[in-house]
Design a protein around this motif. Structure first.
Motif, PDB file in Angstrom:
ATOM      1  N   ASP A 102       0.983  -1.087  -0.129  1.00 38.85           N
ATOM      2  CA  ASP A 102       0.146   0.197   0.002  1.00 38.85           C
ATOM      3  C   ASP A 102       0.942   1.315  -0.115  1.00 38.85           C
ATOM      4  O   ASP A 102       0.532   2.152  -0.828  1.00 38.85           O
ATOM      5  CB  ASP A 102      -1.074  -0.250   1.409  1.00 38.85           C
ATOM      6  N   GLY A 106      -0.126   3.007  -3.261  1.00 34.19           N
ATOM      7  CA  GLY A 106      -1.316   3.462  -3.003  1.00 34.19           C
ATOM      8  C   GLY A 106      -1.847   4.857  -4.038  1.00 34.19           C
ATOM      9  O   GLY A 106      -2.988   4.824  -4.407  1.00 34.19           O
ATOM     10  N   ASP A 107      -0.789   5.578  -4.036  1.00 33.43           N
ATOM     11  CA  ASP A 107      -0.946   6.555  -5.083  1.00 33.43           C
ATOM     12  C   ASP A 107      -1.360   6.201  -6.682  1.00 33.43           C
ATOM     13  O   ASP A 107      -2.159   6.701  -7.191  1.00 33.43           O
ATOM     14  CB  ASP A 107       0.375   7.450  -5.175  1.00 33.43           C
ATOM     15  N   ILE A 109      -2.904   3.522  -7.396  1.00 27.12           N
ATOM     16  CA  ILE A 109      -4.178   2.714  -7.417  1.00 27.12           C
ATOM     17  C   ILE A 109      -5.155   4.165  -7.396  1.00 27.12           C
ATOM     18  O   ILE A 109      -6.133   3.825  -8.396  1.00 27.12           O
ATOM     19  CB  ILE A 109      -4.287   1.893  -6.260  1.00 27.12           C
ATOM     20  N   ARG A 110      -4.734   4.954  -6.728  1.00 30.61           N
ATOM     21  CA  ARG A 110      -5.669   6.207  -6.911  1.00 30.61           C
ATOM     22  C   ARG A 110      -5.896   6.882  -8.178  1.00 30.61           C
ATOM     23  O   ARG A 110      -6.820   7.264  -8.809  1.00 30.61           O
ATOM     24  CB  ARG A 110      -5.395   7.299  -5.838  1.00 30.61           C
ATOM     25  N   GLU A 116      -9.529   6.071  -3.909  1.00 32.35           N
ATOM     26  CA  GLU A 116      -8.884   5.153  -3.124  1.00 32.35           C
ATOM     27  C   GLU A 116      -9.413   4.456  -1.821  1.00 32.35           C
ATOM     28  O   GLU A 116      -9.076   3.617  -1.136  1.00 32.35           O
ATOM     29  CB  GLU A 116      -7.388   5.565  -2.524  1.00 32.35           C
ATOM     30  N   SER A 117     -10.798   4.465  -1.957  1.00 31.69           N
ATOM     31  CA  SER A 117     -11.736   4.113  -1.009  1.00 31.69           C
ATOM     32  C   SER A 117     -12.857   3.466  -1.475  1.00 31.69           C
ATOM     33  O   SER A 117     -13.570   3.992  -2.322  1.00 31.69           O
ATOM     34  CB  SER A 117     -11.820   4.955   0.302  1.00 31.69           C
ATOM     35  N   ARG A 172      -4.241  12.722   1.666  1.00 29.28           N
ATOM     36  CA  ARG A 172      -5.718  12.539   1.563  1.00 29.28           C
ATOM     37  C   ARG A 172      -6.347  13.463   2.547  1.00 29.28           C
ATOM     38  O   ARG A 172      -7.485  13.549   2.727  1.00 29.28           O
ATOM     39  CB  ARG A 172      -5.852  10.929   2.285  1.00 29.28           C
TER      40      ARG A 172
ATOM     41  N   TYR B 152      -9.648  -0.713   0.459  1.00 30.44           N
ATOM     42  CA  TYR B 152      -9.850  -1.007  -0.698  1.00 30.44           C
ATOM     43  C   TYR B 152     -11.028  -1.815  -1.038  1.00 30.44           C
ATOM     44  O   TYR B 152     -10.993  -2.411  -2.581  1.00 30.44           O
ATOM     45  CB  TYR B 152      -8.705  -1.730  -1.065  1.00 30.44           C
TER      46      TYR B 152
END
Lengths: 196, 344
Positions: A102, A106-107, A109-110, A116-117, A172, B152
Motif C-alpha cells: 500500500d 497507493g498513489d 491505485i488512486r 482510493e476508498s 488524503r 480497498y
C-alpha cells in the motif's frame, strides 16, 4: 530506419509529441528511448511491450522512480510476492499484498481507479449495523491485526512504513490520522533510541 | 432448454445483451497465482461444496465441471459463448465451472480469482443481472469469509478489479454509428466519463459485425448502483444515437437499405462457403433489417445466437473432427443455411 539519436541501432519506436498543437516526430531505438525522459512511458521501452508491462508502467514507475530501487526487495510475508514481481505482472499474490504494498502503490491505485476508498457493498461481517458496531468491531480487528503484523517487522522498516503512511494520510488530507501516526512514530523512535 | 442467447432480440433496440461480472476471493487462501497444486484442488473442492444448494436457493438448475479436465476446444467454445474469459484457457491447476442450464449464470472457481460470478441476459437488463449476481454473492458470503479491506473493498488479484469487483458490460449493435465520422471522438469522450468501448469481434483493427461492448473502467470509489447506472445510461444513449441515424438513413435511402438487407439474406441462405468476416458482416445487415422491420422471419430468430454459432470452435465442436480453412468456411455456410429461418 536508424535511430536518429545514436544512428547505430534500428529505430523501433516512433515518438510523436504534440505541444500546443505543434507536432514533432522522433524515431528512436529502445535504448535511446529509455534514456529519454518521457515520464511514465519511459518504463515501456525496457525490453518487450506486453500489456502487463504497460499497466505495470502506469502503476509503478512514475514519480517514485528514485525510491523504486530500494523498494524492489519488499516482499509480502504471507505469500512471498515481491514488489518487482508485482511490477512485472501487475498482479497481487494474496489479500495481505494490498497492505504490504500500500505505501508503495497507493498513489498509483488512486490514479488508476480515480479513488482510493471503497464505498460499495460490504461482506456480511463488515456491514454497518444501526449502532455502527459491526463496522467498528471489524475496523478495530483489522487495526489490531495490522499493528501485530507491523510489530514483526524490523524497526527501520516500521519507521519507513509509518513515514509513508503519514505521507499518504497528509495527501488524503486526513490530518487526524496523520497526527496519530506521527505520535506513534515519535514513540517508536524514542523506544528504539533512534531519536533525531 | 434454450440457451439465453437463443432468445430473439427486441425490435427497436440495438442492445444485444447485458453482462455482470463480480470477482471475489476467499480470505483463507492466497490468490490463485500463489496457490500450490494442493491448495488449488482443496479450494476448488471446498468452494464447490459451498455452492451446493445454490440451485434450489436460486430456482435454477446448475451443472458442475472441472475446467482442467476439458479439452482446449471445449474451453475455447465456452470462451466464444462468453462463459469463460480467454485468460483461463491456458491456466494450469484445478479450476471449476458452475453453469446454469441456459448458460446465463456462470461461476468460475479458481480462475484468475477464487470466485468469478457472471450473469448474462439479452437486452438492456443490467439491473436484473446485477440483482441475480448479488444473490449468488450473498449466498457464498454466508458460507465463507471474503478477502475484504476497509479501504480497498473486495480484494482481487488484479488491482484493476479491486473495490466492488464489478464489471458491467452492455453489448450494442452499432452498424451506422460506428461508421459515423465522429465515432472515434465519441468513444474517446466516453473514457472521460468512466466507460470504455471496444469491438467484440475483429482482426487487426478491423471490426466484424459492428458489435461493441461498453463497460465501466473503474471498480473502486463508486457504489455498485452507480456503476450499473453509468453503464446503463451510456448504453441507452448510444442505442438512441444509433436509432436516430438508422431512421434517418431509412428515410433518405430506404430502397438501398432494403436491397442490402435482402441481398445479405440471399447470400447467407444460399452460399456454400463463408468466411467469418463475411458471415459476421452479412448477419449484421440481417440484425439491423429485423430490428428496423425491413425483413421478417417466419419464426423468431436470434441473430446473435447465429453469430455465436458460426465461431470457429463451435463449428469444430459440431463437426467432431479437425477442419481446414475451406472446410470450416463450408461448415459455416451449412450451419447458416440450416439455421437461418425462412422469411415472409
Amino acid at each position: 530506419m536508424l535511430c536518429e539519436n545514436c544512428k547505430m541501432r534500428e529505430a523501433t519506436i516512433k515518438y510523436v509529441e504534440v505541444i500546443n498543437g505543434v507536432k514533432s516526430e522522433h524515431n528512436l531505438c529502445t535504448h535511446c528511448a529509455s534514456r529519454l525522459d518521457i515520464g511514465q512511458y519511459s518504463a515501456l521501452f525496457e525490453g518487450e511491450f506486453p500489456l502487463a508491462e504497460l499497466i505495470a508502467g502506469i502503476f509503478g514507475k512514475t514519480d517514485s522512480d528514485r525510491s523504486r530501487d530500494q523498494y524492489a526487495q519488499v516482499v509480502c510475508p504471507t505469500c512471498g510476492t515481491t514488489y518487482e514481481e508485482f511490477m512485472k505482472n501487475s498482479r497481487f499474490g494474496c489479500a495481505d499484498c494490498y497492505s504490504v504494498f500500500d505505501p508503495l502503490i497507493g498513489d498509483n491505485i488512486r490514479r488508476l481507479q480515480g479513488s482510493e476508498s471503497h464505498v460499495g457493498k460490504r461482506p456480511a461481517g463488515h456491514r454497518i449495523t444501526e449502532n455502527g458496531e459491526g463496522a467498528q468491531a471489524a475496523a478495530e480487528k483489522a487495526d489490531r491485526q495490522q499493528s501485530e503484523k507491523d510489530a514483526e517487522l524490523p524497526v527501520a522498516e516500521r519507521i519507513e512504513l509509518l513515514q509513508s503512511r503519514i505521507k499518504g494520510a497528509v495527501q488524503r488530507e486526513e490530518y487526524e490520522e496523520a497526527a496519530v501516526l506521527r505520535d506513534e512514530l515519535k514513540k517508536l523512535k524514542e523506544e528504539t533510541g533512534q531519536n533525531g | 432448454m434454450d440457451r439465453w442467447y437463443e432468445a430473439p432480440g427486441q425490435p427497436g433496440s440495438n442492445v444485444v445483451y447485458s453482462r455482470i461480472r463480480l470477482v471475489r476471493n476467499w480470505k483463507e487462501y492466497p490468490f490463485p497465482s500463489r496457490m500450490t497444486k494442493e491448495q488449488d484442488s482443496e479450494l476448488t473442492a471446498r468452494l464447490c461444496e459451498s455452492f451446493k444448494g445454490i440451485g434450489p436457493a436460486d430456482g435454477t438448475k446448475y451443472r458442475f465441471a472441472y475446467l482442467d479436465r476439458m479439452t482446449d476446444l471445449e474451453k475455447t467454445s465456452l470462451v466464444e459463448r462468453r462463459v469463460l474469459n480467454r485468460g483461463i484457457v491456458k491456466k494450469q491447476g484445478t479450476s471449476g465451472l458452475i453453469l446454469s442450464e441456459d448458460e446465463s449464470v456462470g461461476v468460475i472457481i479458481n480462475g484468475e480469482d477464487h470466485i468469478r460470478i457472471q450473469v448474462c441476459d439479452t437486452g438492456l437488463k443490467t439491473t436484473e443481472c446485477y440483482e441475480r449476481a448479488e444473490r449468488i454473492d450473498d449466498f457464498i458470503d454466508s458460507r465463507i469469509e471474503y478477502a475484504f479491506d476497509r479501504k480497498y473493498g473486495y480484494l482481487t488479484s488484479y488491482p484493476t478489479n479491486v473495490g466492488t469487483g464489478l464489471r458491467v458490460s452492455v453489448v450494442l449493435h452499432l452498424p451506422l454509428l460506428s461508421t459515423w465520422k465522429n465515432f472515434n471522438s465519441l468513444t474517446a469522450d466516453m473514457g472521460r466519463f468512466g466507460t470504455s468501448i471496444r469491438g467484440l469481434y475483429g482482426e487487426g483493427g478491423e471490426n466484424f459485425g459492428a458489435l461493441y461492448r461498453i463497460s465501466n473502467q473503474k471498480t473502486l470509489g463508486q457504489t455498485e448502483r452507480e456503476i450499473v447506472d453509468l453503464v446503463t445510461k451510456t448504453a441507452a444513449e448510444l442505442d438512441q444515437k444509433e436509432q436516430n441515424l438508422r431512421s434517418d438513413a431509412g428515410r433518405r435511402r430506404s430502397l438501398a437499405r432494403l436491397d442490402e438487407v435482402y441481398k445479405s439474406y440471399g447470400v447467407l441462405k444460399y452460399a456454400r462457403r463463408l468466411t467469418r468476416k463475411d458471415a459476421m458482416n452479412l448477419l449484421s445487415q440481417i440484425m439491423a433489417g429485423i430490428n428496423d422491420g425491413m425483413i421478417e422471419t417466419k419464426e423468431p430468430c436470434s441473430v446473435f445466437g447465429l453469430v455465436l454459432g458460426i465461431q470457429p470452435a463451435n463449428l469444430l465442436r459440431m463437426a467432431k473432427k479437425p477442419l481446414d480453412k475451406d472446410e470450416l468456411d463450408a461448415a459455416r455456410a451449412d450451419f447458416l443455411r440450416e439455421r437461418l429461418p425462412e422469411i415472409r
